[in-house]
Design a protein around this motif. Structure first.
Motif, PDB file in Angstrom:
ATOM      1  N   LEU A   9      41.768  46.084  58.190  1.00  0.00           N
ATOM      2  CA  LEU A   9      40.664  45.133  58.162  1.00  0.00           C
ATOM      3  C   LEU A   9      40.909  44.175  57.002  1.00  0.00           C
ATOM      4  CD1 LEU A   9      37.967  44.386  59.539  1.00  0.00           C
ATOM      5  CD2 LEU A   9      36.817  45.665  57.724  1.00  0.00           C
ATOM      6  N   GLN A  10      41.262  42.948  57.346  1.00  0.00           N
ATOM      7  CA  GLN A  10      41.437  41.912  56.339  1.00  0.00           C
ATOM      8  C   GLN A  10      40.092  41.242  56.123  1.00  0.00           C
ATOM      9  OE1 GLN A  10      44.204  40.970  54.500  1.00  0.00           O
ATOM     10  NE2 GLN A  10      42.782  39.607  53.433  1.00  0.00           N
ATOM     11  N   MET A  11      39.612  41.279  54.899  1.00  0.00           N
ATOM     12  CA  MET A  11      38.293  40.738  54.582  1.00  0.00           C
ATOM     13  C   MET A  11      38.464  39.585  53.603  1.00  0.00           C
ATOM     14  SD  MET A  11      36.127  44.283  54.204  1.00  0.00           S
ATOM     15  CE  MET A  11      37.004  44.829  52.757  1.00  0.00           C
ATOM     16  N   ASN A  12      38.099  38.400  54.041  1.00  0.00           N
ATOM     17  CA  ASN A  12      38.195  37.205  53.212  1.00  0.00           C
ATOM     18  C   ASN A  12      36.805  36.684  52.868  1.00  0.00           C
ATOM     19  OD1 ASN A  12      41.020  37.325  53.509  1.00  0.00           O
ATOM     20  ND2 ASN A  12      40.959  36.003  55.319  1.00  0.00           N
ATOM     21  N   SER A  13      36.753  35.845  51.847  1.00  0.00           N
ATOM     22  CA  SER A  13      35.483  35.232  51.433  1.00  0.00           C
ATOM     23  C   SER A  13      34.381  36.275  51.312  1.00  0.00           C
ATOM     24  CB  SER A  13      35.075  34.139  52.432  1.00  0.00           C
ATOM     25  OG  SER A  13      36.084  33.161  52.544  1.00  0.00           O
ATOM     26  N   LEU A  14      34.677  37.335  50.610  1.00  0.00           N
ATOM     27  CA  LEU A  14      33.725  38.441  50.514  1.00  0.00           C
ATOM     28  C   LEU A  14      32.437  38.018  49.832  1.00  0.00           C
ATOM     29  CD1 LEU A  14      36.243  41.279  49.780  1.00  0.00           C
ATOM     30  CD2 LEU A  14      34.522  41.326  51.599  1.00  0.00           C
ATOM     31  N   LYS A  15      31.347  38.586  50.315  1.00  0.00           N
ATOM     32  CA  LYS A  15      30.018  38.307  49.791  1.00  0.00           C
ATOM     33  C   LYS A  15      29.429  39.586  49.195  1.00  0.00           C
ATOM     34  CE  LYS A  15      29.192  34.994  53.552  1.00  0.00           C
ATOM     35  NZ  LYS A  15      28.301  34.638  54.673  1.00  0.00           N
ATOM     36  N   VAL A  16      28.451  39.415  48.330  1.00  0.00           N
ATOM     37  CA  VAL A  16      27.792  40.575  47.735  1.00  0.00           C
ATOM     38  C   VAL A  16      27.240  41.491  48.814  1.00  0.00           C
ATOM     39  CG1 VAL A  16      25.857  41.312  46.301  1.00  0.00           C
ATOM     40  CG2 VAL A  16      27.271  39.370  45.584  1.00  0.00           C
ATOM     41  N   GLU A  17      26.747  40.895  49.898  1.00  0.00           N
ATOM     42  CA  GLU A  17      26.163  41.694  50.978  1.00  0.00           C
ATOM     43  C   GLU A  17      27.196  42.447  51.811  1.00  0.00           C
ATOM     44  OE1 GLU A  17      25.587  38.470  50.309  1.00  0.00           O
ATOM     45  OE2 GLU A  17      25.386  37.282  52.158  1.00  0.00           O
ATOM     46  N   ASP A  18      28.467  42.254  51.547  1.00  0.00           N
ATOM     47  CA  ASP A  18      29.506  43.057  52.198  1.00  0.00           C
ATOM     48  C   ASP A  18      29.702  44.400  51.485  1.00  0.00           C
ATOM     49  OD1 ASP A  18      31.376  40.044  52.675  1.00  0.00           O
ATOM     50  OD2 ASP A  18      30.221  41.135  54.183  1.00  0.00           O
ATOM     51  N   THR A  19      29.046  44.579  50.369  1.00  0.00           N
ATOM     52  CA  THR A  19      29.133  45.844  49.640  1.00  0.00           C
ATOM     53  C   THR A  19      28.648  46.987  50.517  1.00  0.00           C
ATOM     54  OG1 THR A  19      28.860  44.799  47.484  1.00  0.00           O
ATOM     55  CG2 THR A  19      28.286  47.133  47.651  1.00  0.00           C
ATOM     56  N   ALA A  20      29.480  47.995  50.702  1.00  0.00           N
ATOM     57  CA  ALA A  20      29.152  49.123  51.582  1.00  0.00           C
ATOM     58  C   ALA A  20      30.282  50.142  51.526  1.00  0.00           C
ATOM     59  CB  ALA A  20      28.969  48.652  53.021  1.00  0.00           C
TER      60      ALA A  20
END
Length: 120
Positions: free
Chosen positions: A81-92
């Motif tokens: 899973l490549q995750m770009n432009s991470l946001k605070v709400e992606d915290t999990a």
């Protein structure tokens, strides 16, 4: 039995990228759909991305479309899973899953999870 094992979770800053990996042992991973769920304490877990056994079909939750990319390597029995432009709400906690017959169906095989924390 298929046993997924996740890796790659860590603390990052908002806007950064991160790649999660999942290595699956046992069973017939290459014949199975795979995906990534995430869960925040107190909330229902969410399927964020899924990929068919051959990689031809993918699914993304609206919240990650355009930012996350799922891929797989059946030779290595792995899904990424490549995750770009991470946001605070992606915290999990992110869980690798294998084996459902449909995206919203039952996923019989789950990894232990890897923590992703995005700070502002």
């Amino acid at each position: 039995q298929i046993q997924p094992v996740e890796s790659g979770g860590r603390l990052v800053q908002a806007g950064e990228s991160l790649r999660l990996s999942c290595a699956a042992s046992g069973g017939r991973f290459k014949d199975s759909a795979a995906g990534w769920f995430r869960q925040v304490p107190g909330k229902v877990h969410e399927l964020v991305a899924g990929i068919s056994w051959d990689g031809e079909m993918t699914y993304y939750a609206d919240s990650v479309k355009g930012r996350f990319t799922i891929s797989r390597d059946n030779v290595k029995n792995s899904v990424y899973l490549q995750m770009n432009s991470l946001k605070v709400e992606d915290t999990a906690v992110y869980y690798c899953v294998v084996g459902a017959s449909s995206w919203q169906g039952s996923w019989p095989y789950w990894g232990q999870g890897t923590q992703v924390t995005v700070s502002s």
